[in-house]
Scaffold this active site. Structure first.
Site, PDB file in Angstrom:
ATOM      1  N   ASP A 175       0.995  -1.354  -0.288  1.00 53.98           N
ATOM      2  CA  ASP A 175      -0.006   0.135   0.162  1.00 53.98           C
ATOM      3  C   ASP A 175       0.789   0.936  -0.402  1.00 53.98           C
ATOM      4  OD1 ASP A 175      -2.390  -1.721   0.325  1.00 53.98           O
ATOM      5  OD2 ASP A 175      -1.866  -1.606   2.004  1.00 53.98           O
ATOM      6  N   ASP A 196      -7.111  -1.220  -4.787  1.00 56.51           N
ATOM      7  CA  ASP A 196      -8.036  -0.868  -3.956  1.00 56.51           C
ATOM      8  C   ASP A 196      -9.165   0.235  -4.446  1.00 56.51           C
ATOM      9  OD1 ASP A 196      -6.988  -2.454  -1.969  1.00 56.51           O
ATOM     10  OD2 ASP A 196      -5.767  -1.366  -1.082  1.00 56.51           O
TER      11      ASP A 196
END
Length: 203
Positions: A147, A181
């Site tokens: 991330d 995401d």
């Protein structure tokens, strides 16, 4: 060109972008490193997580990670089957595109879980190497999801009159996430905002 072929090109292109960004982050930054993109409200901040979107996790250690990875694989197969069904039924382009985004995002994070533990060493106090001589940091299905997108739109102490969080340091938006995401989130929002009527007319 058929709708199916266009969708495949679309998905492959987004997956390539997702993986190129993740591999660059992994091979150029250590855990916790960050730099500003636009002022203080958009930063690249490198973290890894064992779980779901936006850093959420499923308990159980390696067992929980295995369950989550298998669930993702089953979900991806189900979404792929449904996408094929939608294309055959000549569903609206927006519906097909929305599910294509959700499928793409799921696959993007599955790639991390399946392979990153085997092809990278860890990123703690070092910049990771692709295909290190000593092997990866984990095994198949136990890789960590990379991330990096961080949008701290507000950072500061809230007024005392705010319930629960009054006079406490608060960050909005705190989660750090990745492009995969984002694909899932955009796909779901498109379905909820623009295509609810399509599902209402389905038997």
């Amino acid at each position: 060109m058929s709708t199916g072929k266009k969708l495949i090109i679309f998905i492959v292109a987004l997956l390539i972008i997702d993986q190129v960004v993740k591999i660059w982050i992994k091979t150029h930054m250590m855990i916790g490193d960050e730099f500003s993109v636009f002022g203080d409200w958009f930063k690249i901040h490198f973290i890894e997580n064992n779980g779901m979107a936006f850093g959420m996790e499923l308990g159980g250690g390696r067992w929980g990670k295995t369950v989550l990875s298998v669930f993702r694989l089953v979900a991806v197969v189900g979404i792929a089957w449904y996408l094929r069904h939608l294309i055959k039924q000549k569903a609206p382009t927006g519906v097909i595109l929305s599910f294509g985004l959700i499928f793409c995002g799921a696959v993007g994070n599955i790639i991390d879980s399946m392979f990153y533990g085997m092809i990278f060493n860890d990123s703690y106090s070092q910049v990771a190497t692709l295909f290190p001589k000593g092997g990866g940091y984990s095994s198949f299905l136990h890789g960590k999801v990379v991330d990096m997108l961080y949008f701290p739109l507000y950072e500061g102490f809230l007024p005392e009159w705010v319930p629960f969080w009054g006079n406490k340091f608060f960050v909005f938006f705190r989660p750090v996430f990745n492009l995969a995401d984002s694909y899932i989130t955009i796909g779901v929002l498109m379905l909820l905002l623009f295509h609810r009527k399509f599902f209402a007319t389905q038997k």
